[in-house]
Design a protein around this motif. Structure first.
Motif, PDB file in Angstrom:
ATOM      1  N   LEU A   1     -12.503  45.739   6.623  1.00 32.71           N
ATOM      2  CA  LEU A   1     -11.257  44.971   6.761  1.00 32.71           C
ATOM      3  C   LEU A   1     -11.358  43.878   7.830  1.00 32.71           C
TER       4      LEU A   1
ATOM      5  N   THR B   1     -10.223  47.961  15.725  1.00 32.29           N
ATOM      6  CA  THR B   1      -9.275  47.077  15.055  1.00 32.29           C
ATOM      7  C   THR B   1      -7.877  47.687  14.976  1.00 32.29           C
TER       8      THR B   1
ATOM      9  N   GLY C   1      -7.950  50.300  12.163  1.00 30.85           N
ATOM     10  CA  GLY C   1      -8.642  51.535  12.557  1.00 30.85           C
ATOM     11  C   GLY C   1      -7.829  52.330  13.565  1.00 30.85           C
TER      12      GLY C   1
ATOM     13  N   ALA D   1      -5.056  53.927  11.659  1.00 26.06           N
ATOM     14  CA  ALA D   1      -5.553  55.015  10.800  1.00 26.06           C
ATOM     15  C   ALA D   1      -5.905  56.261  11.612  1.00 26.06           C
TER      16      ALA D   1
ATOM     17  N   GLY E   1      -7.416  56.701   6.661  1.00 27.15           N
ATOM     18  CA  GLY E   1      -7.914  56.027   5.458  1.00 27.15           C
ATOM     19  C   GLY E   1      -7.915  56.908   4.228  1.00 27.15           C
TER      20      GLY E   1
ATOM     21  N   ALA F   1      -4.039  55.333   2.102  1.00 27.46           N
ATOM     22  CA  ALA F   1      -3.888  53.919   1.739  1.00 27.46           C
ATOM     23  C   ALA F   1      -4.747  53.108   2.690  1.00 27.46           C
TER      24      ALA F   1
END
Ligand code: FAD
Ligand code: 2HG
Ligand code: ZN
Length: 457
Positions: A92, A141, A144, A147, A202, A205
């Motif tokens: 991503l 990120t 991340g 998630a 993850g 979605a």
């Protein structure tokens, strides 16, 4: 481990051929984790540029039942971002746009691939701060950290990532998109899907963007390093800091052997002439200078054996190096087994004091390192000198944590590393609900199928 030609064509069609990497030289870095403990292989790394491209990629993979691993900065420490069974990697990182802060709402919108450091810079440019901070800030990120519901250094003041997320845009396994980026602080229209996606690793979605809260930038920061003879004294001092320092910003713990390792491996001078057993890094931040307040509280600690205080940024950074250098220094000993656990406050010191012996009872050659976010009851237990696939350290540490009423993951998540042990602290009923949610979001099971949710017993 090859992909059907029709799927490869569909991926190239979705993101452009330049952004579908298949050469092992180009994909290798996406298939190994930061520690080097988790390694895999992938037939393709796909690098979409926006949420529409993510949707097309997932729709193609779902149609062909091809499993995928979403990946951000690949700094996760539980193997969740690594294609361990030949999955396609959906990176991503190109979704890194950050929109300007809306000062009226104290919010900004960031793409999933924006780094935490970039979000911090954007917030700071508008006179605010992004409350999440962690050692991996330059690479980890937004997607991340959402998630994994990342914690970091300021959870005791601002809460974990979940508390910063007002809204999310995310693509479901079949390519449908949910978008809640309006920034509504109050919205009681049913199930909170935004919160559910925080910490979903993850598996439900792919997050493509988020609406994030920012907090006031505090002009004055002061940091103290305090040495103690025992972990129990350090933990008691955490209580004093929580009670007496309304500007408390971080309270981090490390031990004498960890400090020694950091100083040796990162070539740092020792902070004090004498060696001590436990150390607390205490940081205060406020609109006006909190030095006096912090100085008074530290002076009131009868058990403090040595103290260093830093006010300017360079000296503060030097003190932080002793704490943040642990992860890097330990990695130089070889791929560690990492456990990020929380204990109830009254069990924290006995746990820290005993966990080395608990591990060495089953793996005598192991070296055990303990440090962490003492203000949250969260310590990191790192075990080195053990083969990457040896389950004995996990069995010993996680069982001890569960017995003490703690959590087997405080911040890094379950990933592949701890999936087997999730039933230690989640009931059979909870795990049934996990599986039902997974089925509802991702009926074909293509999203991170080896992560978090244990298979039916
Ligand atoms: P990745 O490693 O790429 O992925 C992590 C998980 O999230 C994987 O399961 C992946 O599939 C999933 N994922 C990634 N992007 C998306 C997306 N867009 N949508 C859906 N799923 C996605 N963690 C803490 O909590 N606190 C700390 O203090 C901390 N300090 C660290 C210090 C160092 C030096 C290092 C190396 C790591 C540290 N970590 C810490 C761990 C790590 O940085 C966090 O887990 C971080 O949230 C991972 O972000 P990432 O972008 O690298 O995600
Ligand atoms: C930290 O707090 C990170 O520094 C990493 O969560 C912990 O290296 C670790 O085990
Ligand atoms: Zn941590």
């Amino acid at each position: 481990m090859s992909l059907p030609a029709a799927v490869l064509d569909a991926l190239r069609d979705a993101v452009g051929p330049a952004h579908v990497l298949t050469d092992p030289d180009a994909t290798g870095g996406y298939a190994i984790d930061w520690t080097g403990r988790f390694r895999g292989r992938t037939p393709a790394v796909v690098r979409p540029a926006d949420s529409d491209e993510v949707a097309r990629v997932l729709a193609a993979c779902n149609e062909a039942r091809v499993p995928v691993v979403p990946q951000g900065g690949n700094t996760g420490l539980v193997g969740g971002s690594v294609p361990g069974a030949g999955e396609v990697v959906v990176s991503l990182r190109r979704l890194d746009r950050i929109e300007s802060v809306d000062p009226r709402a104290a919010q900004l919108t960031a793409g999933a691939g924006a780094t935490i450091a970039a979000v911090q810079r954007a917030a700071s440019g508008a006179g605010f701060r992004y409350a999440v901070d962690l050692g991996a800030r330059e690479v980890a990120t937004v997607g991340g950290t959402i998630a994994t519901n990342a914690g970091g250094l300021h959870v005791l003041r601002y809460g974990p990532t979940r508390r910063q997320v007002v809204g999310i845009e995310a693509v479901l396994a079949d390519g449908r998109t949910i978008r809640r980026l309006e920034g509504l602080e109050k919205d009681n229209t049913g199930y909170d899907l935004v919160s559910l996606l925080c910490g979903s690793e993850g598996t439900l979605a792919v997050v493509t963007a988020a609406r994030l809260r920012v907090v006031p930038r505090l002009a004055c920061t002061v940091t103290a390093l305090v040495a103690f003879d025992s972990v129990a004294e350090a933990v008691d001092a955490v209580g004093t800091c929580r009670r007496d320092l309304d500007s408390l910003h971080a309270v981090e713990l490390f031990l004498g052997d960890g400090l020694q390792l950091v100083c040796e491996h990162l070539a740092l001078p020792r902070p004090f002439p004498d060696r001590h057993h436990a150390y607390l890094l205490v940081e205060c931040a406020a609109a006006t200078d909190p030095s006096e307040q912090l100085g008074d509280v530290v002076a009131s600690l009868a058990t403090a054996r040595a103290v260093a205080v830093a006010v300017d940024d360079a000296r503060r950074r030097n003190l932080w190096r002793y704490r943040e250098g642990h992860t890097e220094a330990i990695n130089q000993l070889g791929a560690p087994h990492k456990f990020d656990v929380t204990l109830p406050a009254d069990r924290l010191a006995p746990f820290v004091d005993s966990i080395g012996d608990v591990v060495r009872a089953v793996v005598p050659e192991a070296r055990v390192w303990v440090f962490g976010h003492a203000g949250d009851g969260n310590v990191h237990v790192n075990v080195t000198g053990v083969a990457p696939d040896d389950d004995a350290p996990a069995e010993a540490v996680l069982t001890a944590v569960a017995r003490a009423g703690g959590s087997i993951s405080a911040e890094h998540g379950i990933g592949v590393a701890k999936r087997r042990w999730l039933p230690l602290t989640r009931s059979a009923t909870e795990l049934e609900l996990f599986r039902a949610l997974k089925q509802a979001f991702d009926p074909r099971g293509i999203l991170n199928p080896r992560v978090l949710v244990p298979p039916e017993p």
